[in-house]
Design an enzyme around this catalytic site. Structure first.
Site, PDB file in Angstrom:
ATOM      1  N   PHE A 355       0.861  -1.083  -0.037  1.00 32.92           N
ATOM      2  CA  PHE A 355       0.067   0.154   0.095  1.00 32.92           C
ATOM      3  C   PHE A 355       0.919   1.181   0.077  1.00 32.92           C
ATOM      4  O   PHE A 355       0.380   2.381   0.123  1.00 32.92           O
ATOM      5  CB  PHE A 355      -0.890  -0.105   1.059  1.00 32.92           C
ATOM      6  CG  PHE A 355      -1.852  -1.081   1.124  1.00 32.92           C
ATOM      7  CD1 PHE A 355      -3.209  -1.194   0.419  1.00 32.92           C
ATOM      8  CD2 PHE A 355      -1.784  -2.231   1.921  1.00 32.92           C
ATOM      9  CE1 PHE A 355      -3.868  -2.083   0.189  1.00 32.92           C
ATOM     10  CE2 PHE A 355      -2.517  -3.252   1.927  1.00 32.92           C
ATOM     11  CZ  PHE A 355      -3.811  -3.449   0.955  1.00 32.92           C
ATOM     12  N   GLY A 356       2.191   1.298  -0.087  1.00 28.52           N
ATOM     13  CA  GLY A 356       3.013   2.376   0.002  1.00 28.52           C
ATOM     14  C   GLY A 356       4.253   2.346   0.560  1.00 28.52           C
ATOM     15  O   GLY A 356       4.575   1.200   1.358  1.00 28.52           O
ATOM     16  N   VAL A 358       6.796   4.045   3.687  1.00 30.18           N
ATOM     17  CA  VAL A 358       6.822   5.026   5.045  1.00 30.18           C
ATOM     18  C   VAL A 358       8.188   5.598   5.090  1.00 30.18           C
ATOM     19  O   VAL A 358       9.250   4.813   5.184  1.00 30.18           O
ATOM     20  CB  VAL A 358       6.372   3.826   5.926  1.00 30.18           C
ATOM     21  CG1 VAL A 358       6.027   5.030   7.339  1.00 30.18           C
ATOM     22  CG2 VAL A 358       5.130   3.200   5.835  1.00 30.18           C
ATOM     23  N   LYS A 373       3.388   8.152   5.360  1.00 28.24           N
ATOM     24  CA  LYS A 373       3.157   7.094   4.493  1.00 28.24           C
ATOM     25  C   LYS A 373       2.609   7.804   3.233  1.00 28.24           C
ATOM     26  O   LYS A 373       1.725   8.514   2.975  1.00 28.24           O
ATOM     27  CB  LYS A 373       2.202   5.970   5.028  1.00 28.24           C
ATOM     28  CG  LYS A 373       1.904   4.807   4.044  1.00 28.24           C
ATOM     29  CD  LYS A 373       0.955   3.710   4.659  1.00 28.24           C
ATOM     30  CE  LYS A 373       0.851   2.356   4.275  1.00 28.24           C
ATOM     31  NZ  LYS A 373       0.294   1.571   4.542  1.00 28.24           N
ATOM     32  N   ASP A 469      -6.992  -4.517   8.653  1.00 21.05           N
ATOM     33  CA  ASP A 469      -5.443  -4.903   8.312  1.00 21.05           C
ATOM     34  C   ASP A 469      -4.616  -5.248   9.557  1.00 21.05           C
ATOM     35  O   ASP A 469      -3.720  -4.809   9.887  1.00 21.05           O
ATOM     36  CB  ASP A 469      -4.734  -3.833   7.420  1.00 21.05           C
ATOM     37  CG  ASP A 469      -3.706  -4.376   6.605  1.00 21.05           C
ATOM     38  OD1 ASP A 469      -3.883  -5.617   6.481  1.00 21.05           O
ATOM     39  OD2 ASP A 469      -2.942  -3.728   6.056  1.00 21.05           O
TER      40      ASP A 469
END
Length: 667
Positions: A355-356, A358, A373, A469
């Site tokens: 999802f990306g 950080v 993030k 999550d």
């Protein structure tokens, strides 16, 4: 007798030479007729001024006392004390100053490879910072260069083999009358005086600055304890270096005094040469020539500035719509996050996932450490609702939740800003062999912390928050290794008593509840399922699904169920714990993990019940195995109630089919 006389004569000669060396002392009240070693654009003017650099652009100049000087005491291996003072003036043609000049002590007078401009004619990009330079410099710098960690654009610094000063301070002097520091501008063309004094006994270097007409202040501008012996390689040369960049900025030295092992003599200020008048005299032609030139220059400068502003705005452009005005306090400027993360430098990268990425950052204004993030998003698909939920989640206040401070939108990405957790995520401690192993007591406390956070999200906040999550990589550890649930980028909210809406199936493979694939509705039981897998992760030290070289996959949940059926559930405990755990607590966590990860949502406990079990306020139902299925005895009755996985785990059942059954809801 003759030989003794010769030895005595030689010793006396050497002593006389050392004495002469120790007493090196010169004073120049102006430089008319003075023998100086000059290079570059340095010259002595007809008026007796030492012009280190003239009005040429991108040039450098050096002026040295022509004879080498021995600074080292050969008997003690330390540096002699020395003192120097000089009067100087630096002019700048524009408001943006040229770099400046420096007093230097160097092993060589050859600075042909040095660069002008920001390198002050002393170093270049290749050798800057090398200990082999053997250069001590006192810089009078009128440009702030972030590459060298300059404190501002008007400072005095002590440089040792490097333009990154070991100590520096804004140009100023301590007024004994006003009992405060008074600011000075180095490049104003004002005549200033500088004193440099080194005490070889105390190994202390003092630098003092003051206006030409003010007596030497009692309090130095810089006072730095340093042993110069590693830098000094006899013999050394003393002198000045200066350089220009883009403006016509001459730098002058009006007088200079130096002494080894003593205080440098005071300069006779009345005998120093006068500075030339800077700038042309006002002539009537200014109206016919000057104004048009100034106007054209101003126009070109304006165009240049506008181009810079446009490019800068484009670089830091953000997506900002009217509906976001109400979220002002939770909205961060992209520029601030860019500066905080040093331009999202890879050196600041904390981790990355599906999802990306950080990054660690320090907010430029508050100096608060944060984690930023970067998540890709499509601004055309429900981003308004998503931002609304992000801002709502930012209002969560719980000791076991990583605070979501706010967000920023820029072009095709969304940036989420969290509190920074110095010990990173829990999964690194569980699965990284090079990381310190957490004790069982630490793990049990982290489990209870995460359970407390989920109870708050599900039941105790003003809305129901489904994290969606929950996993070890999203459990962060603060400096005391306390667990905090983080990363709410996938979270969804709805009001208490309402039915959750269907949504896309998101999460991490191995943690997704079976019913989510069927209904698409994220309810609290979805988080309970993931929490059950999380319990098994922490207790067993294994990931939910592990792939071997043979491409065979091991499903953690199946393995623990199989071990329970065989009566050896404790054999699944993390071997890194070396059996250093409370047996009752380990059994509780393993069985509770099985209970929470039940394939039927209604058979899973709520997070409040989970807290009762973990705190010992309620007993976990007794689990039993019969024909490959798991049962528990309902509290208050003697009846066996089958609520567990209605499939048999026989030796012939492939693990992959069991996993598929789990992920599909397995009936």
């Amino acid at each position: 007798m003759f030989i003794n006389f010769v030895v005595l004569f030689l010793l006396l000669g050497l002593r006389s030479e050392a004495s002469q060396q120790d007493d090196i002392d010169f004073t120049y009240n102006g430089f008319q007729g003075v023998d100086m070693s000059l290079d570059g654009v340095a010259q002595i003017t007809n008026d007796g001024l030492l012009m280190v650099v003239n009005t040429s652009m991108q040039q450098k100049g050096h002026a040295f006392y022509p004879h080498p000087i021995h600074f080292m005491n050969s008997s003690s291996g330390s540096v002699f004390s020395f003192s120097t003072t000089f009067v100087f003036a630096m002019f700048s043609e524009f408001a943006v100053s040229d770099p400046g000049m420096a007093f230097i002590i160097a092993h060589s007078r050859d600075f042909s490879s040095a660069w002008p401009s920001i390198y002050l004619g002393v170093f270049n990009k290749t050798n800057n910072g090398n200990s082999s330079n053997h250069v001590i410099a006192i810089e009078m710098d009128s440009i702030q260069n972030l590459e060298f960690d300059d404190i501002d654009s008007n400072h005095v610094g002590i440089d040792i083999n490097d333009l990154k000063s070991v100590d520096s301070a804004p140009a100023s002097y301590f007024s004994d009358q006003e009992n405060r520091y008074v600011n000075l501008t180095l490049s104003s063309g004002r005549t200033l005086q500088l004193w440099v004094e080194y005490c070889g006994v105390q190994k202390q270097l003092n630098v003092t600055l003051a206006p030409f007409e003010v007596p030497k202040p009692k309090t130095p501008l810089l006072s730095f304890n340093i042993d110069l012996s590693p830098t000094i390689v006899d013999p050394m040369f003393v002198g000045f270096s200066s350089s220009t960049a883009v403006s016509k900025a001459p730098h002058y030295v009006l007088g200079w005094s130096f002494k080894m092992n003593g205080k440098a003599k005071d300069l006779t200020l009345s005998q120093l040469p006068k500075l030339p008048r800077m700038g042309p005299k006002t002539e009537p032609r200014i109206f016919t020539i000057g104004f048009p030139v100034i106007g054209a220059s101003f126009m070109l400068m304006s165009i240049f500035i506008i181009q810079i502003i446009v490019a800068r705005r484009k670089k830091f452009a953000e997506v900002y719509e009217d509906w976001e005005l109400e979220y002002g306090p939770q909205r961060f400027k992209y520029k601030d996050l860019y500066i905080a993360t040093k331009g999202f430098d890879d050196k600041e990268l904390l981790g990355s996932g599906g999802f990306g990425k950080v990054y660690k950052g320090i907010l430029p204004t508050s100096k608060v450490e944060v984690a930023v993030k970067r998540v890709s998003h499509d601004s055309r698909q429900g981003v308004k609702e998503f931002i609304a939920e992000i801002v709502s989640i930012g209002k969560l206040q719980h000791r076991n939740i990583v605070t979501l401070l706010g967000y920023c939108r820029r072009q095709g990405e969304l940036l989420l800003v969290y509190d920074f957790m110095p010990n990173g995520s829990l999964d690194k401690f569980l699965f990284n062999q090079s990381t310190t192993t957490l004790s069982w007591n630490q793990r049990f406390q982290i489990i209870k912390s995460v359970a407390s956070a989920l109870l708050y999200l599900h039941e105790e906040w003003e809305q129901v928050v489904i994290h969606r999550d929950v996993k070890s990589s999203n459990v962060m550890l603060d400096k005391e290794l306390n667990g905090r649930l983080g990363d709410f980028g996938l979270a969804r909210l709805y009001d208490h008593g309402c039915d959750p809406k269907s949504t896309h199936v998101v999460g991490t493979f191995g943690y997704i509840a079976p019913e989510l694939c069927k209904t698409g509705k994220a309810s609290p039981s979805v988080d309970v399922f993931a929490f059950g897998i999380f319990l098994l992760e922490v207790a067993c030290g294994r990931r939910p699904i592990q792939f071997h070289e043979s491409e065979e996959r091991l499903v953690l949940l199946e393995w623990v169920i199989s071990s329970f059926n065989m009566g050896v559930i404790l054999e699944t405990a993390d071997p890194k714990l070396e059996m250093n755990y409370e047996v009752e607590e380990m059994e509780l966590v393993l069985k509770l993990g099985l209970l929470c990860s039940h394939s039927i949502p209604t058979a899973r406990p709520s997070m409040r019940q989970v807290m009762y079990f973990l705190e010992g306020e309620a007993s976990l139902p007794e689990l039993r195995s019969l024909n490959g299925s798991l049962f528990f005895t309902a509290e208050g009755t003697g009846d066996d109630v089958s609520i567990w996985f209605p499939y048999h785990m026989s030796a012939v059942t492939p693990q992959s089919s069991i996993a598929d059954s789990l992920l599909s809801g397995g009936r």
